[in-house]
Write a protein that holds these residues in place. Structure first.
Motif, PDB file in Angstrom:
ATOM      1  N   PRO A 132     -18.651 -89.133 -35.705  1.00 28.60           N
ATOM      2  CA  PRO A 132     -18.984 -88.819 -37.110  1.00 28.60           C
ATOM      3  C   PRO A 132     -17.808 -88.157 -37.829  1.00 28.60           C
ATOM      4  CG  PRO A 132     -19.948 -87.172 -35.668  1.00 28.60           C
ATOM      5  CD  PRO A 132     -19.286 -88.179 -34.770  1.00 28.60           C
ATOM      6  N   ASP A 133     -16.737 -88.897 -37.952  1.00 30.80           N
ATOM      7  CA  ASP A 133     -15.513 -88.414 -38.581  1.00 30.80           C
ATOM      8  C   ASP A 133     -15.013 -89.518 -39.508  1.00 30.80           C
ATOM      9  OD1 ASP A 133     -12.581 -88.116 -38.959  1.00 30.80           O
ATOM     10  OD2 ASP A 133     -12.834 -86.371 -37.652  1.00 30.80           O
ATOM     11  N   ALA A 134     -14.727 -89.176 -40.762  1.00 29.49           N
ATOM     12  CA  ALA A 134     -14.349 -90.182 -41.754  1.00 29.49           C
ATOM     13  C   ALA A 134     -13.101 -90.968 -41.345  1.00 29.49           C
ATOM     14  CB  ALA A 134     -14.125 -89.519 -43.113  1.00 29.49           C
ATOM     15  N   VAL A 135     -12.244 -90.378 -40.512  1.00 29.01           N
ATOM     16  CA  VAL A 135     -11.005 -91.047 -40.117  1.00 29.01           C
ATOM     17  C   VAL A 135     -11.269 -92.121 -39.057  1.00 29.01           C
ATOM     18  CG1 VAL A 135      -8.723 -90.707 -39.086  1.00 29.01           C
ATOM     19  CG2 VAL A 135      -9.640 -89.009 -40.686  1.00 29.01           C
ATOM     20  N   VAL A 136     -12.187 -91.860 -38.135  1.00 24.15           N
ATOM     21  CA  VAL A 136     -12.368 -92.763 -36.991  1.00 24.15           C
ATOM     22  C   VAL A 136     -13.761 -93.392 -36.905  1.00 24.15           C
ATOM     23  CG1 VAL A 136     -10.602 -91.622 -35.607  1.00 24.15           C
ATOM     24  CG2 VAL A 136     -12.964 -90.805 -35.497  1.00 24.15           C
ATOM     25  N   ALA A 137     -14.680 -93.058 -37.819  1.00 29.45           N
ATOM     26  CA  ALA A 137     -16.055 -93.567 -37.734  1.00 29.45           C
ATOM     27  C   ALA A 137     -16.097 -95.092 -37.750  1.00 29.45           C
ATOM     28  CB  ALA A 137     -16.902 -93.000 -38.871  1.00 29.45           C
ATOM     29  N   ALA A 187     -35.586 -92.640 -45.597  1.00 30.52           N
ATOM     30  CA  ALA A 187     -34.490 -91.662 -45.516  1.00 30.52           C
ATOM     31  C   ALA A 187     -33.672 -91.874 -44.242  1.00 30.52           C
ATOM     32  CB  ALA A 187     -35.062 -90.241 -45.549  1.00 30.52           C
ATOM     33  N   GLU A 188     -34.355 -92.174 -43.143  1.00 35.51           N
ATOM     34  CA  GLU A 188     -33.671 -92.430 -41.875  1.00 35.51           C
ATOM     35  C   GLU A 188     -32.782 -93.667 -41.976  1.00 35.51           C
ATOM     36  OE1 GLU A 188     -33.230 -91.938 -37.484  1.00 35.51           O
ATOM     37  OE2 GLU A 188     -33.258 -90.743 -39.315  1.00 35.51           O
ATOM     38  N   ALA A 189     -33.310 -94.727 -42.624  1.00 32.95           N
ATOM     39  CA  ALA A 189     -32.536 -95.967 -42.768  1.00 32.95           C
ATOM     40  C   ALA A 189     -31.313 -95.745 -43.648  1.00 32.95           C
ATOM     41  CB  ALA A 189     -33.421 -97.059 -43.359  1.00 32.95           C
ATOM     42  N   PHE A 190     -31.496 -95.017 -44.749  1.00 34.31           N
ATOM     43  CA  PHE A 190     -30.360 -94.777 -45.646  1.00 34.31           C
ATOM     44  C   PHE A 190     -29.283 -93.939 -44.965  1.00 34.31           C
ATOM     45  CE2 PHE A 190     -28.333 -91.949 -48.824  1.00 34.31           C
ATOM     46  CZ  PHE A 190     -27.560 -92.914 -49.441  1.00 34.31           C
ATOM     47  N   SER A 191     -29.696 -92.891 -44.253  1.00 28.85           N
ATOM     48  CA  SER A 191     -28.704 -92.045 -43.572  1.00 28.85           C
ATOM     49  C   SER A 191     -27.963 -92.837 -42.503  1.00 28.85           C
ATOM     50  CB  SER A 191     -29.376 -90.808 -42.964  1.00 28.85           C
ATOM     51  OG  SER A 191     -30.353 -91.172 -42.008  1.00 28.85           O
ATOM     52  N   ASP A 247     -15.804 -86.674 -45.707  1.00 27.95           N
ATOM     53  CA  ASP A 247     -16.112 -86.344 -44.318  1.00 27.95           C
ATOM     54  C   ASP A 247     -17.302 -85.394 -44.166  1.00 27.95           C
ATOM     55  OD1 ASP A 247     -15.150 -86.532 -41.414  1.00 27.95           O
ATOM     56  OD2 ASP A 247     -15.237 -84.365 -41.750  1.00 27.95           O
ATOM     57  N   PRO A 248     -17.421 -84.317 -44.959  1.00 32.07           N
ATOM     58  CA  PRO A 248     -18.612 -83.454 -44.820  1.00 32.07           C
ATOM     59  C   PRO A 248     -19.921 -84.195 -45.096  1.00 32.07           C
ATOM     60  CG  PRO A 248     -16.900 -82.333 -46.089  1.00 32.07           C
ATOM     61  CD  PRO A 248     -16.456 -83.755 -45.932  1.00 32.07           C
ATOM     62  N   THR A 249     -19.884 -85.165 -46.014  1.00 33.23           N
ATOM     63  CA  THR A 249     -21.085 -85.962 -46.298  1.00 33.23           C
ATOM     64  C   THR A 249     -21.479 -86.761 -45.072  1.00 33.23           C
ATOM     65  OG1 THR A 249     -20.049 -86.280 -48.471  1.00 33.23           O
ATOM     66  CG2 THR A 249     -22.134 -87.406 -48.070  1.00 33.23           C
ATOM     67  N   LEU A 250     -20.507 -87.379 -44.422  1.00 32.64           N
ATOM     68  CA  LEU A 250     -20.769 -88.158 -43.217  1.00 32.64           C
ATOM     69  C   LEU A 250     -21.382 -87.277 -42.131  1.00 32.64           C
ATOM     70  CD1 LEU A 250     -20.522 -90.822 -41.667  1.00 32.64           C
ATOM     71  CD2 LEU A 250     -18.188 -90.159 -41.046  1.00 32.64           C
ATOM     72  N   THR A 251     -20.862 -86.070 -41.967  1.00 32.54           N
ATOM     73  CA  THR A 251     -21.390 -85.150 -40.955  1.00 32.54           C
ATOM     74  C   THR A 251     -22.831 -84.777 -41.252  1.00 32.54           C
ATOM     75  OG1 THR A 251     -19.169 -84.236 -40.664  1.00 32.54           O
ATOM     76  CG2 THR A 251     -21.008 -82.960 -39.783  1.00 32.54           C
ATOM     77  N   ARG A 252     -23.133 -84.507 -42.523  1.00 30.72           N
ATOM     78  CA  ARG A 252     -24.503 -84.164 -42.914  1.00 30.72           C
ATOM     79  C   ARG A 252     -25.465 -85.325 -42.626  1.00 30.72           C
ATOM     80  NH1 ARG A 252     -21.761 -80.438 -45.648  1.00 30.72           N
ATOM     81  NH2 ARG A 252     -22.816 -78.808 -46.859  1.00 30.72           N
ATOM     82  N   PHE A 253     -25.068 -86.526 -42.993  1.00 28.83           N
ATOM     83  CA  PHE A 253     -25.945 -87.667 -42.797  1.00 28.83           C
ATOM     84  C   PHE A 253     -26.100 -88.013 -41.316  1.00 28.83           C
ATOM     85  CE2 PHE A 253     -25.680 -87.897 -47.238  1.00 28.83           C
ATOM     86  CZ  PHE A 253     -26.634 -88.773 -47.710  1.00 28.83           C
ATOM     87  N   PHE A 254     -25.065 -87.768 -40.531  1.00 28.71           N
ATOM     88  CA  PHE A 254     -25.169 -87.947 -39.086  1.00 28.71           C
ATOM     89  C   PHE A 254     -26.208 -86.989 -38.504  1.00 28.71           C
ATOM     90  CE2 PHE A 254     -23.794 -86.729 -34.772  1.00 28.71           C
ATOM     91  CZ  PHE A 254     -23.837 -87.965 -34.148  1.00 28.71           C
ATOM     92  N   MET A 255     -26.178 -85.733 -38.953  1.00 28.44           N
ATOM     93  CA  MET A 255     -27.159 -84.752 -38.488  1.00 28.44           C
ATOM     94  C   MET A 255     -28.580 -85.191 -38.854  1.00 28.44           C
ATOM     95  SD  MET A 255     -29.385 -82.195 -39.567  1.00 28.44           S
ATOM     96  CE  MET A 255     -28.831 -81.832 -41.228  1.00 28.44           C
ATOM     97  N   LEU A 256     -28.758 -85.650 -40.107  1.00 19.42           N
ATOM     98  CA  LEU A 256     -30.080 -86.108 -40.544  1.00 19.42           C
ATOM     99  C   LEU A 256     -30.563 -87.281 -39.704  1.00 19.42           C
ATOM    100  CD1 LEU A 256     -29.743 -86.013 -44.444  1.00 19.42           C
ATOM    101  CD2 LEU A 256     -31.271 -84.613 -43.054  1.00 19.42           C
TER     102      LEU A 256
END
Length: 419
Positions: free
Chosen positions: A67-72, A138-142, A185-194
């Motif tokens: 869950p990193d914007a550089v390598v996701a 919400a799960e599908a969108f995340s 990147d913080p958005t990606l981390t949040r959505f990964f957690m969700l």
């Protein structure tokens, strides 16, 4: 305090402490299902099967996903798809299941609408089911955001920006959701957690509530017949199985469900092996870039009808801007189905084909939803049969709202007066 005696077997040891035998009877072997049902009643078990597939394949994928914007993007399209043994299979199963689960959800939901299975004590079954639909959305969108492709990035940009329409605190909410001023990147981390931590736990809890709610008013049947379950169960237990109108959940009902699940799995794995591309947008195979906007941004097919309602309003009304009206209509579309038990003003529990007006209403609703889905994929500035797609989208959006808020109450009030 319960009396614990010497155990006669391992099962007896657990039964004395967990009351397994009674729990099995209440929840399974003596939970009664009407005989008068068909394959459409198997959709719930198919949904549970798909959720288990999603959960298991999700665990396998998360072992390698970053869950990193550089390598996701590379972790999905190179590591998982090319380097991990059978990684492509787990991804295909996960992607196809995420799409097909909405097809089954819609069938399950509108089967209940057709047979009016949301009435006479079944309101909590309906409400918990619609809550599942919303949480799955919400799960599908995340999850759609996690591959960090072009459509993932721009869909996240558009959807998170919608929260900016909340009065006073909108911009602060958008920044809080994104974790930054823009999707990053913080958005990606949040959505990964969700997607991986929070929402699966909530889904499991609501599934438990949904099954628990089913145990009391019992499921509906093809004719909407009121069944005395205690009387019919007594007939069954006394050996009058042919005369009884009910069968036990296990083995009678669930054995048939297993057959339907097996048939469905043939179709499902055909999609996984040969038609998986329908579940993965080709634009999403390009890495996310904030410098390159796709010419036409749209969500997955199962959100298209709501997306068309969002953009279906193109004019201001007094102080309300077109965008604000569209946002309110979009918010209504998201929660609208939950109110159907109260918008239906009749106490009659009968399938749609027994009431001509309700039957027509149901199929007009289906046509409107399908049309909204089709036009949600088309560019808003396009033209169909010489008519602007914007105008068509507006008419369809108004039609959906009117069908629920105006025509359903009127039809069912008339039915109540006749009865």
């Amino acid at each position: 305090m319960s009396h614990i005696k010497k155990s006669t077997s391992l099962f007896d040891w657990f039964d004395q402490r967990l009351n397994i035998d009674k729990f099995w009877k209440v929840m399974v072997s003596e939970y009664w299902i009407p005989k008068n049902i068909n394959f459409l009643w198997a959709m719930g078990v198919i949904l549970l099967t798909l959720f288990i597939l999603l959960f298991v394949t999700g665990l396998l994928l998360v072992m390698y996903y970053k869950p990193d914007a550089v390598v996701a993007f590379d972790s999905v399209n190179k590591t998982i798809m090319q380097e991990v043994e059978y990684g492509w299979l787990w991804r295909h199963i996960h992607a196809v299941a995420a799409s097909v689960i909405f097809l089954i959800l819609y069938i399950h939901t509108f089967t209940a609408v057709y047979y009016r299975s949301y009435k006479n004590g079944r309101e909590m079954i309906w409400v918990s089911g619609i809550l599942l639909f919303l949480i799955f959305s919400a799960e599908a969108f995340s999850g759609y955001m996690l591959p960090w492709g072009q459509m993932s990035y721009w869909a996240a940009t558009v959807i998170t920006q919608l929260f900016g329409g909340i009065p006073v605190i909108g911009e602060a909410v958008v920044e809080w959701i994104r974790g930054d001023y823009a999707v990053s990147d913080p958005t990606l981390t949040r959505f990964f957690m969700l997607h991986v931590c929070l929402l699966p736990v909530v889904i499991i809890a609501v599934i438990a509530l949904h099954f628990y709610a089913l145990r009391f008013p019992h499921v509906n049947n093809l004719d909407g017949e009121e069944i005395d379950f205690e009387l019919e169960a007594d007939k069954y237990l006394k050996g009058n199985m042919k005369e009884a109108k009910v069968i036990p959940f296990w083995p009678g009902f669930l054995a048939k469900d297993f057959m339907y699940v097996c048939i469905f799995m043939i179709f499902f794995f055909y999609l996984v092996g040969f038609q998986f591309n329908f579940a993965m947008d080709p634009i999403n195979f390009d890495p996310a870039s904030h410098l390159k906007t796709p010419p036409h941004i749209y969500p997955e097919w199962y959100f298209l009808w709501q997306y068309e309602i969002l953009r279906g309003f193109f004019f201001d009304v007094g102080p309300l801007k077109a965008a604000d009206i569209g946002l309110m209509a979009f918010a209504f579309s998201g929660v609208s189905l939950i109110f159907i038990p109260w918008l239906d003003r009749s106490s009659v529990v009968a399938p749609a084909h027994k009431n001509r007006a309700y039957f027509i209403w149901f199929w007009v609703l289906m046509i409107v939803l399908i049309a909204l889905t089709i036009y949600g994929k088309l560019p808003a500035d396009g033209v169909t049969f010489g008519i602007s797609n914007t105008y068509i989208g507006f008419v369809l959006s108004i039609s959906y709202i009117a069908l629920l808020l105006v025509f359903l109450p009127l039809i069912t009030i008339a039915e109540r007066k006749r009865g």
